[in-house]
Each structure stands twice: as structure tokens, then as C-alpha cells.
Motif scaffolding. Structure first.
Motif, PDB file in Angstrom:
ATOM      1  N   ARG A   1     101.323 -45.919  78.582  1.00 28.68           N
ATOM      2  CA  ARG A   1     100.173 -45.831  77.689  1.00 28.68           C
ATOM      3  C   ARG A   1      99.793 -44.367  77.461  1.00 28.68           C
ATOM      4  N   TRP A   2      99.618 -44.008  76.183  1.00 26.69           N
ATOM      5  CA  TRP A   2      99.261 -42.648  75.782  1.00 26.69           C
ATOM      6  C   TRP A   2      97.974 -42.690  74.986  1.00 26.69           C
ATOM      7  N   ARG A   3      97.126 -41.690  75.201  1.00 29.25           N
ATOM      8  CA  ARG A   3      95.874 -41.608  74.454  1.00 29.25           C
ATOM      9  C   ARG A   3      96.146 -41.108  73.041  1.00 29.25           C
ATOM     10  N   ARG A   4      95.526 -41.752  72.077  1.00 29.50           N
ATOM     11  CA  ARG A   4      95.632 -41.311  70.684  1.00 29.50           C
ATOM     12  C   ARG A   4      94.767 -40.080  70.453  1.00 29.50           C
ATOM     13  N   SER A   5      95.105 -39.327  69.428  1.00 28.40           N
ATOM     14  CA  SER A   5      94.285 -38.194  69.011  1.00 28.40           C
ATOM     15  C   SER A   5      92.944 -38.705  68.482  1.00 28.40           C
ATOM     16  N   ASP A   6      91.961 -37.854  68.527  1.00 26.36           N
ATOM     17  CA  ASP A   6      90.630 -38.158  68.017  1.00 26.36           C
ATOM     18  C   ASP A   6      90.727 -38.431  66.513  1.00 26.36           C
ATOM     19  N   PRO A   7      90.355 -39.623  66.068  1.00 28.43           N
ATOM     20  CA  PRO A   7      90.483 -39.948  64.644  1.00 28.43           C
ATOM     21  C   PRO A   7      89.476 -39.225  63.757  1.00 28.43           C
ATOM     22  N   THR A   8      88.498 -38.546  64.344  1.00 32.43           N
ATOM     23  CA  THR A   8      87.505 -37.838  63.533  1.00 32.43           C
ATOM     24  C   THR A   8      87.896 -36.391  63.261  1.00 32.43           C
ATOM     25  N   LEU A   9      89.070 -35.964  63.747  1.00 30.88           N
ATOM     26  CA  LEU A   9      89.515 -34.592  63.491  1.00 30.88           C
ATOM     27  C   LEU A   9      89.695 -34.365  61.996  1.00 30.88           C
ATOM     28  N   PRO A  10      89.109 -33.300  61.463  1.00 26.75           N
ATOM     29  CA  PRO A  10      89.401 -32.974  60.063  1.00 26.75           C
ATOM     30  C   PRO A  10      90.903 -32.675  59.922  1.00 26.75           C
ATOM     31  N   SER A  11      91.486 -33.014  58.795  1.00 27.76           N
ATOM     32  CA  SER A  11      92.934 -32.884  58.626  1.00 27.76           C
ATOM     33  C   SER A  11      93.422 -31.457  58.851  1.00 27.76           C
ATOM     34  N   GLU A  12      92.679 -30.459  58.376  1.00 24.07           N
ATOM     35  CA  GLU A  12      93.099 -29.064  58.577  1.00 24.07           C
ATOM     36  C   GLU A  12      93.113 -28.703  60.067  1.00 24.07           C
ATOM     37  N   VAL A  13      92.121 -29.175  60.800  1.00 23.00           N
ATOM     38  CA  VAL A  13      92.041 -28.911  62.241  1.00 23.00           C
ATOM     39  C   VAL A  13      93.214 -29.582  62.954  1.00 23.00           C
ATOM     40  N   GLU A  14      93.456 -30.844  62.620  1.00 22.59           N
ATOM     41  CA  GLU A  14      94.558 -31.576  63.238  1.00 22.59           C
ATOM     42  C   GLU A  14      95.895 -30.876  62.968  1.00 22.59           C
ATOM     43  N   GLU A  15      96.076 -30.436  61.747  1.00 18.95           N
ATOM     44  CA  GLU A  15      97.300 -29.724  61.363  1.00 18.95           C
ATOM     45  C   GLU A  15      97.500 -28.462  62.213  1.00 18.95           C
ATOM     46  N   ARG A  16      96.454 -27.687  62.360  1.00 16.52           N
ATOM     47  CA  ARG A  16      96.544 -26.451  63.155  1.00 16.52           C
ATOM     48  C   ARG A  16      96.810 -26.748  64.627  1.00 16.52           C
ATOM     49  N   LEU A  17      96.127 -27.763  65.171  1.00 17.89           N
ATOM     50  CA  LEU A  17      96.343 -28.113  66.574  1.00 17.89           C
ATOM     51  C   LEU A  17      97.772 -28.617  66.788  1.00 17.89           C
ATOM     52  N   LEU A  18      98.273 -29.417  65.861  1.00 19.42           N
ATOM     53  CA  LEU A  18      99.648 -29.908  65.975  1.00 19.42           C
ATOM     54  C   LEU A  18     100.657 -28.772  65.865  1.00 19.42           C
TER      55      LEU A  18
ATOM     56  N   GLU B   1      93.612 -35.721  73.280  1.00 19.58           N
ATOM     57  CA  GLU B   1      94.599 -36.480  74.046  1.00 19.58           C
ATOM     58  C   GLU B   1      94.511 -36.221  75.547  1.00 19.58           C
ATOM     59  N   ARG B   2      93.781 -35.189  75.929  1.00 18.58           N
ATOM     60  CA  ARG B   2      93.567 -34.851  77.337  1.00 18.58           C
ATOM     61  C   ARG B   2      92.093 -34.508  77.520  1.00 18.58           C
ATOM     62  N   GLY B   3      91.664 -34.426  78.758  1.00 21.33           N
ATOM     63  CA  GLY B   3      90.267 -34.111  79.036  1.00 21.33           C
ATOM     64  C   GLY B   3      89.405 -35.357  78.919  1.00 21.33           C
ATOM     65  N   ASP B   4      88.123 -35.142  78.701  1.00 17.86           N
ATOM     66  CA  ASP B   4      87.204 -36.273  78.578  1.00 17.86           C
ATOM     67  C   ASP B   4      87.589 -37.118  77.375  1.00 17.86           C
ATOM     68  N   PRO B   5      87.547 -38.440  77.514  1.00 16.66           N
ATOM     69  CA  PRO B   5      87.905 -39.306  76.387  1.00 16.66           C
ATOM     70  C   PRO B   5      87.015 -39.040  75.170  1.00 16.66           C
ATOM     71  N   TRP B   6      87.653 -38.894  74.007  1.00 15.59           N
ATOM     72  CA  TRP B   6      86.906 -38.579  72.795  1.00 15.59           C
ATOM     73  C   TRP B   6      85.910 -39.663  72.433  1.00 15.59           C
ATOM     74  N   TRP B   7      86.190 -40.908  72.744  1.00 18.32           N
ATOM     75  CA  TRP B   7      85.297 -42.002  72.382  1.00 18.32           C
ATOM     76  C   TRP B   7      84.028 -42.024  73.242  1.00 18.32           C
TER      77      TRP B   7
END
Length: 107
Positions: A18-35, A73-79
Motif C-alpha cells: 500500500r502506497w499513499r497517494r499524493s495530495d489531490p489539492t496540489l495545484p498542477s504547477e506545484v505538483e509538476e515542480r515537485l514531481l 506522500e510522506r510525513g503527516d497524512p494530508w487528509w
């Protein structure tokens, strides 16, 4: 976009793990940079392992960890985080990652 209220929105399973999903509230530009940083970190891990460079390996693993925390995906759960904490999580992660290269967020 999921609010993270269901188990399916929080986790995915690959080969029984089981793997934690990325935070679905990430703005697309932020997600792109983090990826992008995550990919650079993973590439750095492979390169450092092949070269037997422990210092570079530690630095690359640090980049991976910070990117994964930023993605949620790590640290405190985003939810379990309120919106302000979630935004601060990804903002801090990007600042730290960009700082690794002495960048202001543009590459």
C-alpha cells in the motif's frame, strides 16, 4: 477532485504493498515542480549508487524525501491537515528543493 475521505482516495496498492497517494489539492504547477524534483532525486540515487558515492547518495535521498513530503506522500497524512497546513507543506518543500540548487523555482 477527491477530498480524501475514502480509503481509495488515500491509498493505492502495487504488488500487495500500500502506497499513499499524493495530495489531490496540489495545484498542477506545484505538483509538476515537485514531481520534477522527485525525478531528479531518483535519478541521482541511481547515479550515486552506481558510482559508490555515499555523499551524493545521501543528498539525492534527501531530495526524494523532501519532494515526497511536499507531495503529501510522506510525513503527516494530508487528509488530516487543514488547507493552510497543506499549502505550507508544499510551499516549504519547494523552497527547500529549489534552495538545493540555489534556484528561485525556475529551472
Amino acid at each position: 477532485m477527491s477530498d480524501g475521505s475514502s480509503e481509495e482516495a488515500r491509498w493505492f496498492v502495487v504488488d500487495g504493498r500500500r502506497w499513499r497517494r499524493s495530495d489531490p489539492t496540489l495545484p498542477s504547477e506545484v505538483e509538476e515542480r515537485l514531481l520534477h524534483h522527485l525525478g531528479r532525486g531518483r535519478s541521482g540515487v541511481r547515479t550515486a549508487k552506481r558510482a559508490g558515492d555515499e555523499e551524493a547518495l545521501a543528498a539525492a535521498r534527501h531530495r526524494v524525501r523532501v519532494a515526497k513530503v511536499g507531495l503529501g506522500e510522506r510525513g503527516d497524512p494530508w487528509w488530516e491537515q487543514d488547507p493552510d497546513v497543506r499549502e505550507r507543506r508544499w510551499t516549504d518543500a519547494l523552497a527547500g528543493l529549489d534552495g538545493l540548487d540555489g534556484l528561485d523555482g525556475r529551472e
